[in-house]
Each structure stands twice: as C-alpha cells, then as structure tokens.
Design an enzyme around this catalytic site. Structure first.
Site, PDB file in Angstrom:
ATOM      1  N   GLY A   1       0.824  -1.210   0.000  1.00 37.41           N
ATOM      2  CA  GLY A   1       0.000   0.000   0.000  1.00 37.41           C
ATOM      3  C   GLY A   1       0.852   1.251   0.000  1.00 37.41           C
ATOM      4  O   GLY A   1       2.083   1.190  -0.064  1.00 37.41           O
TER       5      GLY A   1
ATOM      6  N   GLY B   1       0.926   2.868   5.450  1.00 32.97           N
ATOM      7  CA  GLY B   1       2.090   3.155   6.316  1.00 32.97           C
ATOM      8  C   GLY B   1       1.676   3.952   7.544  1.00 32.97           C
ATOM      9  O   GLY B   1       2.013   3.598   8.681  1.00 32.97           O
TER      10      GLY B   1
ATOM     11  N   GLU C   1      16.266   4.358  10.044  1.00 40.64           N
ATOM     12  CA  GLU C   1      17.455   4.301   9.171  1.00 40.64           C
ATOM     13  C   GLU C   1      17.195   5.270   8.030  1.00 40.64           C
ATOM     14  O   GLU C   1      16.359   4.991   7.167  1.00 40.64           O
ATOM     15  CB  GLU C   1      17.643   2.882   8.616  1.00 40.64           C
ATOM     16  CG  GLU C   1      17.962   1.832   9.655  1.00 40.64           C
ATOM     17  CD  GLU C   1      19.371   1.934  10.200  1.00 40.64           C
ATOM     18  OE1 GLU C   1      20.227   2.551   9.547  1.00 40.64           O
ATOM     19  OE2 GLU C   1      19.605   1.407  11.295  1.00 40.64           O
TER      20      GLU C   1
ATOM     21  N   GLU D   1      21.030  14.998  -0.145  1.00 39.72           N
ATOM     22  CA  GLU D   1      21.120  13.651  -0.698  1.00 39.72           C
ATOM     23  C   GLU D   1      20.489  13.665  -2.087  1.00 39.72           C
ATOM     24  O   GLU D   1      19.329  14.061  -2.238  1.00 39.72           O
ATOM     25  CB  GLU D   1      20.359  12.682   0.214  1.00 39.72           C
ATOM     26  CG  GLU D   1      20.497  11.254  -0.237  1.00 39.72           C
ATOM     27  CD  GLU D   1      19.732  10.292   0.663  1.00 39.72           C
ATOM     28  OE1 GLU D   1      18.542  10.561   0.925  1.00 39.72           O
ATOM     29  OE2 GLU D   1      20.312   9.286   1.081  1.00 39.72           O
TER      30      GLU D   1
HETATM   31  P1  NAD Z   1      10.434   7.357   1.613  1.00 40.87           P
HETATM   32  O1  NAD Z   1      10.710   7.953   2.940  1.00 40.87           O
HETATM   33  O2  NAD Z   1       9.698   8.152   0.628  1.00 40.87           O
HETATM   34  O3  NAD Z   1       9.598   5.999   1.786  1.00 40.87           O
HETATM   35  C1  NAD Z   1      10.041   4.930   2.588  1.00 40.87           C
HETATM   36  C2  NAD Z   1       8.855   4.114   3.024  1.00 40.87           C
HETATM   37  O4  NAD Z   1       8.036   4.905   3.882  1.00 40.87           O
HETATM   38  C3  NAD Z   1       7.941   3.645   1.895  1.00 40.87           C
HETATM   39  O5  NAD Z   1       7.487   2.335   2.189  1.00 40.87           O
HETATM   40  C4  NAD Z   1       6.787   4.626   1.959  1.00 40.87           C
HETATM   41  O6  NAD Z   1       5.585   4.111   1.462  1.00 40.87           O
HETATM   42  C5  NAD Z   1       6.687   4.848   3.459  1.00 40.87           C
HETATM   43  N1  NAD Z   1       6.022   6.101   3.875  1.00 40.87           N
HETATM   44  C6  NAD Z   1       5.976   7.285   3.216  1.00 40.87           C
HETATM   45  N2  NAD Z   1       5.237   8.170   3.926  1.00 40.87           N
HETATM   46  C7  NAD Z   1       4.835   7.539   5.057  1.00 40.87           C
HETATM   47  C8  NAD Z   1       4.049   7.923   6.188  1.00 40.87           C
HETATM   48  N3  NAD Z   1       3.538   9.151   6.304  1.00 40.87           N
HETATM   49  N4  NAD Z   1       3.837   7.035   7.173  1.00 40.87           N
HETATM   50  C9  NAD Z   1       4.354   5.784   7.078  1.00 40.87           C
HETATM   51  N5  NAD Z   1       5.077   5.350   6.036  1.00 40.87           N
HETATM   52  C10 NAD Z   1       5.337   6.225   5.029  1.00 40.87           C
HETATM   53  O7  NAD Z   1      11.852   6.886   1.069  1.00 40.87           O
HETATM   54  P2  NAD Z   1      12.184   6.157  -0.308  1.00 40.87           P
HETATM   55  O8  NAD Z   1      12.106   7.180  -1.377  1.00 40.87           O
HETATM   56  O9  NAD Z   1      11.394   4.897  -0.458  1.00 40.87           O
HETATM   57  O10 NAD Z   1      13.694   5.687  -0.062  1.00 40.87           O
HETATM   58  C11 NAD Z   1      14.770   6.513  -0.270  1.00 40.87           C
HETATM   59  C12 NAD Z   1      15.303   7.052   1.050  1.00 40.87           C
HETATM   60  O11 NAD Z   1      15.610   5.985   1.931  1.00 40.87           O
HETATM   61  C13 NAD Z   1      16.606   7.799   0.895  1.00 40.87           C
HETATM   62  O12 NAD Z   1      16.571   8.986   1.652  1.00 40.87           O
HETATM   63  C14 NAD Z   1      17.648   6.843   1.476  1.00 40.87           C
HETATM   64  O13 NAD Z   1      18.797   7.437   1.975  1.00 40.87           O
HETATM   65  C15 NAD Z   1      16.883   6.176   2.545  1.00 40.87           C
HETATM   66  N6  NAD Z   1      17.501   4.884   2.878  1.00 40.87           N
HETATM   67  C16 NAD Z   1      18.162   4.754   4.058  1.00 40.87           C
HETATM   68  C17 NAD Z   1      18.785   3.553   4.380  1.00 40.87           C
HETATM   69  C18 NAD Z   1      19.514   3.373   5.673  1.00 40.87           C
HETATM   70  O14 NAD Z   1      19.763   2.237   6.038  1.00 40.87           O
HETATM   71  N7  NAD Z   1      19.860   4.410   6.387  1.00 40.87           N
HETATM   72  C19 NAD Z   1      18.726   2.489   3.495  1.00 40.87           C
HETATM   73  C20 NAD Z   1      18.048   2.660   2.281  1.00 40.87           C
HETATM   74  C21 NAD Z   1      17.427   3.870   1.986  1.00 40.87           C
END
Ligand code: NAD
Length: 472
Positions: free
Chosen positions: A201, A207, A245, A379
C-alpha cells in the site's frame, strides 16, 4: 503482467479490503509489470490483529527453533534467487549481475548469518543478584524503501523474528513484487501463521495506519529523513519504540600519500552502484589541494566506463534510476549544482543519448564544489559525485563532518594507523578504511539526522528486545 489483489494476513493470502491498486513499472522501458492492492487501514487492522494473536506462541518458542525456521527461510530464498534477481531488476532497474549477487544473493547469506547469531545468543544474563531477561518488544511495524527492497526487508524481519517479535511489513510502493516473493518464502519455510504479515500500500494510507496503530509496539523504518522525522514524532507521542534508518551524504576522504587512483576508482564504482541509489553512497570526495586536479582527471576517465544501458543485459553496470520522480529529482539537483557554480566535468542534466524510453540519467561528476552548495549538502540519490578540495587534515575532518547527516564515510591513507585515527573522529555510524570489505554483521546506522538505532549483527538483534530484571 501479473495482477494481484490479495494481502498476506494470518498465514493466508486474502482479498484486500482496500479496492485501489498500485501499478508496478519497469524503469528501463516504462511498462507496467504488475499490480498489487493498495491496502487500507482496515487491512492494517487485520494484519496487526493476526500479529498480536501469534505473538504469545512465537515469543515463547525456543530461540533455537526460531533460528531453525529462519535457516529454512534462507534456503527458500536461495531456491528463488534467480527469480528474485530478475524481479528486482524489473522493479528497480538494478543491473542483473549486481541483482543476482547483491539484491538477491546477499539476503540469503544475511538470513543465514543472523539465524546462526540468534541460535547462539544468550537471552538471559546475570548481574549481581539479578537475572536480566531479554524479551521480544512485541508486534513490529516494518516500513521499507525501494532501493535494496529485499535486503531492507531482511534487515528488519529476520532479526525481529529471531528476537521473538511478530511483524507486519509495509514495503515501498515501487517494489511490492519482491516483497510478495519474500512472503512466499516465509510460507514455504513453515513460519507459523500470523508471525509475518504483508500489507502492500501507500505510505500515507497503509504506512500511516501502521505507525499509528495502538497494537504496534515498535516501528522500524528505513527511508527518507523527512518521513523518518514524521514517523519518529508520531511513534514518540505514543511512547512506542522506534528505529530509523534514514538518508546520508557520506564523505570519502583521500589523505595525502594514499593510492589516489585506487581511491578514486573505488569511489566512482561506489557512486554508480545501483545508479547511486544507496543510502551510504560516498557522494562527497575530499582531496588535498596538491592531488586534486589529478583525482578529478581519474574520475572523469573512470566514469566513462559506466555508460547507462539495459539492466537486463549481463554486461550492464549502470541502469536507469527507479522512477520518473527520481529521474526528475536527480536532473534537478544537477541543474542546481550548475546554477550554484560547481564545475561540471562529466555528465550533465540532459537525458543520455539514445535513452528516450526509461528513467535514465547521465553519471555526473562535479568539481570545485564548496560547502554551501546543494550538491554538497543534499542527498541526491543518483550517480552524481562532488569533488571538494581541502588544505590540511584538520580542514578535511571539518569538511567531512560538516553535514546534517552522519550515516557512513570512508578514508584512504598510506598508513592504516593514520586512517583509523581519522576514522575515529568522523561523525558517522560506519567508516570504510582503505576500501575495507562490507561486513553483513557490522552494526549499520546513523549519527545525527541519519537515524536512530542500529541494524545488523548483535546490535541489530538488540533493537527488537526489551529487558526485564528479576531481583533474586
Ligand atoms: P520514503 O521515505 O519516501 O519511503 C520509505 C517508506 O516509507 C515507503 O514504504 C513509503 O511508502 C513509506 N512512507 C511514506 N510516507 C509515510 C508515512 N507518512 N507514514 C508511514 N510510512 C510512510 O523513502 P524512499 O524514497 O522509499 O527511499 C529513499 C530514502 O531511503 C533515501 O533517503 C535513502 O537514503 C533512505 N535509505 C536509508 C537507508 C539506511 O539504512 N539508512 C537504506 C536505504 C534507503
């Protein structure tokens, strides 16, 4: 194209209550390769109920039995490794060779190593006249990103299950198909019903419902810092445990006397890996003024060896980025770098020649980047490398630590002792010294705005445990 309309709850695939669907698009050719349900708050409710019901039985299962079942999971992932690699290449655009080895292969090893770790772990300790019990936190809501979709799922689900927690997973919108194949492995491994549940979803609906659910004891999130801050505040207000993370802007510091060519080549390979979509990518290269122009020359020559191409081709080393949004974001960052006065020495904001279909970007190198520029601070999450010049070691350390983030870093020196001394002063959770190899049991996580908590190894397991002391 495969159409799915079910979520995995209580050990069974059942129709989602939410009627919306999410299209999964191949970033190499923009074709829809599958659809999954956009689970609603009602689906999350059902999944959390199933996880709560399964919790007492799983928490009281012997750790050695839980470890056995996780070993079986590793075996099931190994059986499906080729299918998983092709699926992730189609979802993310990762070159197929890297998908086989890392996207699909590494999680097999990680699952096995963490099962072994849990089998040998002591869940009870003595402290004077106290018996300290390490007990599972409870129901975990796991929310994952799309860049290493299976790896991120395994980093959370395997230690959580090893600790005796039960899980509801909400994977990223871009990569639900690999999460479904992972779920198939969970079922085939014989992990009891309700211990693991999958609701695909959107972040804003499924989320958000998971984070806010009173039946969730802990939220483990990997993703952007912006969403992480929001999740941290919601979970904090409900006094839930939270592990975050988040993003990074990691520095690669090349000290005078280091093997310059080796350090720069490794840096270029690192920044084009998975089309730059790695949270720990070394996107700022700090070089002493005397070596600077030579380092830039090496990078320009090296990056030419990574022409963007079809990720399904076994010779491809740089595929597209994962989505149209990501493509536009990366191109925009490159335009901003140019506008702020960085010197473009390779790549640029234009779409690569011959790439009219698919979300391709040019691998790009900027020189003469200074601390205030957006390409030094934000980033980008694309194959974009920024070279910065320093005058002495103190200057290099100040520049390396001049970031809101603190996820990872790297240092190169002729003398390992000097490199280790420098690494100790870096404000980040993980440092690679002279190209040291990746270790799947090394704790991983951020200082500053890169996160809270650690994944992997014993530290990763501890995140899912809470302590109780009995005074005897
Ligand atoms: P994102 O924050 O947009 O989404 C991550 C997840 O959060 C997705 O499953 C999304 O559906 C969910 N999400 C979004 N809004 C939400 C809400 N309001 N409530 C609950 N869940 C919600 O990130 P992305 O674009 O999928 O991933 C890229 C980012 O992830 C980059 O900033 C990257 O650095 C970071 N990242 C960090 C690590 C780490 O280990 N530190 C590893 C991989 C990626």
């Amino acid at each position: 194209m495969t159409g799915h309309d079910k979520v995995f709850i209580g050990g069974h695939w059942r129709p989602a209550v939410g009627t919306d669907a999410i299209d999964v698009v191949n970033p190499a050719d923009e074709q829809v390769i599958g659809t999954v349900p956009a689970g609603s708050a009602a689906d999350v409710d059902a999944a959390v109920d199933a996880a709560r019901s399964a919790l007492p039985g799983w928490a009281s299962t012997a750790p050695s039995r839980r470890a056995e079942l996780l070993m079986a999971l590793s075996g099931e992932l190994a059986l499906r490794q080729d299918r998983m690699a092709s699926l992730i290449t189609a979802e993310v655009g990762t070159p197929i060779g890297f998908s086989r080895r890392v996207q699909a292969g590494l999680p097999v090893t990680m699952t096995q190593l963490h099962a072994e770790l849990a089998a040998d772990f002591t869940f009870e300790q003595r402290a004077g006249n106290s018996l300290v019990l390490l007990e599972p936190v409870g129901v975990v809501g796991a929310i994952t990103p799309w860049n290493y979709p299976l790896y991120q799922v395994v980093c959370k689900v395997v230690p959580a299950l090893a600790a005796g927690c039960t899980v509801v997973l909400k994977p990223a919108e871009l990569t639900p198909l690999s999460a479904r194949l992972f779920t198939e492995c969970i079922a085939a491994a014989g992990i009891p019903e309700g211990v693991f549940n999958l609701v695909t979803g959107t972040g804003t609906e499924a989320g958000e419902a998971l984070v806010r659910h009173p039946g969730v004891d802990m939220v483990s999130f990997t993703g952007s810092t912006a969403v992480g801050k929001h999740i941290g505040s919601v979970a904090g207000a409900a006094v839930k445990r939270v592990a975050l993370e988040l993003g990074g802007k990691s520095a690669n510091v090349i000290l005078p006397g280091a093997d310059l060519a080796q350090a720069v080549r490794a840096n270029v390979a690192d920044v084009v890996r998975n089309a730059g979509q790695s949270c720990n990518a070394l996107t700022r290269t700090l070089v002493h003024a005397d070596d600077y122009e030579e380092a830039v020359r090496i990078a320009v020559a090296e990056i030419a060896a990574f022409p963007p191409g079809d990720p399904a081709d076994p010779d491809c080393r740089l595929g597209p980025v994962a989505s149209r949004t990501q493509q536009e974001k990366v191109r925009d960052h490159i335009r901003r770098g140019l506008a702020e006065g960085a010197r473009l020495v390779a790549g640029g904001p234009e779409v690569p020649d011959g790439c009219d279909k698919g979300y391709y970007v040019r691998p790009t190198v900027f020189a003469d980047v200074t601390a205030g520029m957006s390409v030094a601070r934000e980033e980008i999450f694309g194959p974009v490398l920024s070279f910065m010049r320093y005058e002495d070691e103190e200057d290099a350390l100040r520049m390396a630590n001049d970031s809101d983030y603190g996820l990872a870093g790297s240092v190169w020196a002729a003398d390992e002792k000097q490199a280790i001394t420098f690494a100790r002063s870096m404000a980040c959770g993980q440092v690679t010294v002279n190209g040291g190899a990746y270790n799947p049991l090394a704790p991983f996580g951020g200082y500053k705005q890169s996160g809270v908590g650690r994944e992997l190894g014993e530290h990763g397991l501890m995140e899912f445990l809470q302590t109780k002391s009995l005074q005897l």
